[in-house]
Design a protein around this motif. Structure first.
Motif, PDB file in Angstrom:
ATOM      1  N   PRO A  95      -2.077   3.104  16.589  1.00  0.00           N
ATOM      2  CA  PRO A  95      -0.868   2.279  16.404  1.00  0.00           C
ATOM      3  C   PRO A  95      -1.108   1.046  15.541  1.00  0.00           C
ATOM      4  O   PRO A  95      -0.257   0.659  14.736  1.00  0.00           O
ATOM      5  CB  PRO A  95      -0.510   1.883  17.846  1.00  0.00           C
ATOM      6  N   ILE A  96      -2.283   0.413  15.693  1.00  0.00           N
ATOM      7  CA  ILE A  96      -2.596  -0.772  14.880  1.00  0.00           C
ATOM      8  C   ILE A  96      -2.753  -0.374  13.412  1.00  0.00           C
ATOM      9  O   ILE A  96      -2.243  -1.040  12.505  1.00  0.00           O
ATOM     10  CB  ILE A  96      -3.885  -1.451  15.380  1.00  0.00           C
ATOM     11  N   MET A  97      -3.477   0.732  13.162  1.00  0.00           N
ATOM     12  CA  MET A  97      -3.670   1.199  11.799  1.00  0.00           C
ATOM     13  C   MET A  97      -2.347   1.556  11.134  1.00  0.00           C
ATOM     14  O   MET A  97      -2.087   1.176   9.982  1.00  0.00           O
ATOM     15  CB  MET A  97      -4.610   2.411  11.790  1.00  0.00           C
ATOM     16  N   ASP A  98      -1.486   2.280  11.867  1.00  0.00           N
ATOM     17  CA  ASP A  98      -0.200   2.713  11.307  1.00  0.00           C
ATOM     18  C   ASP A  98       0.691   1.507  10.980  1.00  0.00           C
ATOM     19  O   ASP A  98       1.344   1.460   9.933  1.00  0.00           O
ATOM     20  CB  ASP A  98       0.517   3.641  12.283  1.00  0.00           C
ATOM     21  N   THR A  99       0.723   0.529  11.900  1.00  0.00           N
ATOM     22  CA  THR A  99       1.550  -0.662  11.691  1.00  0.00           C
ATOM     23  C   THR A  99       1.035  -1.480  10.515  1.00  0.00           C
ATOM     24  O   THR A  99       1.809  -1.962   9.673  1.00  0.00           O
ATOM     25  CB  THR A  99       1.568  -1.536  12.962  1.00  0.00           C
ATOM     26  N   TYR A 100      -0.284  -1.627  10.427  1.00  0.00           N
ATOM     27  CA  TYR A 100      -0.891  -2.381   9.332  1.00  0.00           C
ATOM     28  C   TYR A 100      -0.578  -1.714   7.992  1.00  0.00           C
ATOM     29  O   TYR A 100      -0.231  -2.370   7.008  1.00  0.00           O
ATOM     30  CB  TYR A 100      -2.399  -2.466   9.546  1.00  0.00           C
ATOM     31  N   LYS A 103       3.233  -2.223   7.249  1.00  0.00           N
ATOM     32  CA  LYS A 103       3.622  -3.615   6.994  1.00  0.00           C
ATOM     33  C   LYS A 103       3.061  -4.146   5.672  1.00  0.00           C
ATOM     34  O   LYS A 103       3.738  -4.864   4.928  1.00  0.00           O
ATOM     35  CB  LYS A 103       3.154  -4.505   8.148  1.00  0.00           C
ATOM     36  N   TYR A 104       1.801  -3.796   5.369  1.00  0.00           N
ATOM     37  CA  TYR A 104       1.145  -4.356   4.184  1.00  0.00           C
ATOM     38  C   TYR A 104       0.969  -3.343   3.051  1.00  0.00           C
ATOM     39  O   TYR A 104       0.357  -3.653   2.030  1.00  0.00           O
ATOM     40  CB  TYR A 104      -0.210  -4.947   4.575  1.00  0.00           C
ATOM     41  N   ASP A 105       1.501  -2.151   3.251  1.00  0.00           N
ATOM     42  CA  ASP A 105       1.470  -1.108   2.226  1.00  0.00           C
ATOM     43  C   ASP A 105       0.052  -0.877   1.700  1.00  0.00           C
ATOM     44  O   ASP A 105      -0.206  -0.860   0.498  1.00  0.00           O
ATOM     45  CB  ASP A 105       2.398  -1.483   1.067  1.00  0.00           C
ATOM     46  N   LYS A 106      -0.871  -0.728   2.639  1.00  0.00           N
ATOM     47  CA  LYS A 106      -2.269  -0.466   2.279  1.00  0.00           C
ATOM     48  C   LYS A 106      -2.693   0.876   2.872  1.00  0.00           C
ATOM     49  O   LYS A 106      -2.315   1.206   3.993  1.00  0.00           O
ATOM     50  CB  LYS A 106      -3.193  -1.570   2.794  1.00  0.00           C
ATOM     51  N   ALA A 107      -3.474   1.625   2.123  1.00  0.00           N
ATOM     52  CA  ALA A 107      -3.932   2.931   2.598  1.00  0.00           C
ATOM     53  C   ALA A 107      -5.264   2.787   3.330  1.00  0.00           C
ATOM     54  O   ALA A 107      -6.186   2.125   2.829  1.00  0.00           O
ATOM     55  CB  ALA A 107      -4.086   3.891   1.425  1.00  0.00           C
ATOM     56  N   PRO A 108      -5.403   3.385   4.519  1.00  0.00           N
ATOM     57  CA  PRO A 108      -6.674   3.300   5.253  1.00  0.00           C
ATOM     58  C   PRO A 108      -7.752   4.179   4.631  1.00  0.00           C
ATOM     59  O   PRO A 108      -7.454   5.149   3.936  1.00  0.00           O
ATOM     60  CB  PRO A 108      -6.299   3.818   6.654  1.00  0.00           C
ATOM     61  N   LEU A 109      -8.995   3.828   4.874  1.00  0.00           N
ATOM     62  CA  LEU A 109     -10.111   4.631   4.365  1.00  0.00           C
ATOM     63  C   LEU A 109     -10.252   5.941   5.134  1.00  0.00           C
ATOM     64  O   LEU A 109     -10.779   6.921   4.613  1.00  0.00           O
ATOM     65  CB  LEU A 109     -11.421   3.834   4.488  1.00  0.00           C
TER      66      LEU A 109
END
Length: 272
Positions: A95-100, A103-109
């Motif tokens: 949930p934290i990764m998805d929200t981040y 919200k900030y339009d950044k792709a996770p590694l």
């Protein structure tokens, strides 16, 4: 109606070490009388078959699943299968990764274990954990002279869990069980007394713990191992050894591992 078991099971699943998920889980159940809760960690989960194994165990034991998985497909699979099997599964990081990301339009590694990469502190912790495992239960007395802390005590005085907990604090710990019929290794008497800690417990407490241990192994709880006279004999022997060494003694009868660890770390800091 959900079936309530006498012995709750929680399965901690991670595609990395799983330390975060386990710490969060322990913090949560510490708000209850969770002393009989069984926590089983499954680290470095990389295959769907590993997830299926956890799901099967959770279903068998009516257990909870707590997980930190960064790969979306594995998170999705575990969530869907848990719902299908009517199991409770808690996603800690998702949930934290998805929200981040939203919200900030950044792709996770989507790469497990990134937080530990090139982290000197982390590698020191891993080294300490490996040390505690290698020199647990007096397996190799040569480790006593290399240890930051040496723990001694009779059976069931929390030597192993305490060693592991202190290892998480980046301390190299070796422990030695004391048994009247077996002479301690010579190296034990060469260790600085300031680094050595004797762990003691009340005979009645040891009697209760050992009886439960025998029952869990399917053995007669009236065996000599849990006999009060035998326990007192072991304690007398323990006291002779700690007196000879001149080391600190901590009564662990009614202490949590964390509390005992804090006492030991405080004494270590004061002696340095």
């Amino acid at each position: 109606m959900v079936k309530v078991l006498k012995e709750p099971y929680i399965y901690v699943v991670s595609d990395s070490v799983g330390e975060t998920a386990e710490l969060v889980t322990k913090a949560a159940i510490s708000q209850f009388d969770g002393s009989n809760t069984v926590i089983k960690r499954f680290p470095y989960v990389e295959e769907f078959s590993h997830l299926d194994e956890v799901l099967s165990l959770a279903k068998l034991n009516n257990g909870l699943i707590v997980y930190t998985l960064v790969k979306p497909d594995m998170r999705k699979y575990l969530k869907e299968q848990a719902e299908k099997d009517q199991l409770y599964a808690f996603d800690i990081m998702g949930p934290i990764m998805d929200t981040y990301q939203e919200k900030y339009d950044k792709a996770p590694l989507n790469e497990p274990g990134v937080v530990h990469k090139l982290d000197a502190d982390y590698f020191k912790k891993v080294e300490a954990i490996e040390f505690a495992v290698k020199y647990d239960d007096g397996r190799d007395p040569r480790g006593l002279l290399r240890a930051d802390i040496v723990l001694i005590g009779v059976s069931r005085t929390s030597k192993t869990p305490l060693s592991q907990y202190l290892a998480l604090k980046r301390l190299k710990v070796a422990n030695v069980p004391l048994v009247p019929e077996v002479d301690p290794p010579e190296e034990l008497f060469k260790v600085s007394p300031s680094k050595c800690f004797g762990l003691k417990a009340a005979p009645e407490k040891l009697n209760s713990i050992r009886r439960e241990r025998l029952k869990s192994l399917g053995l007669n709880d009236q065996a000599s191992y849990a006999n009060l006279d035998r326990i007192q004999h072991e304690i007398d022997y323990f006291e002779k050894i700690v007196e000879k060494i001149g080391c600190h003694v901590v009564d662990v009868s009614n202490k949590a591992v964390e509390e005992t660890a804090n006492i030991i770390m405080n004494k270590i800091q004061k002696s340095n």
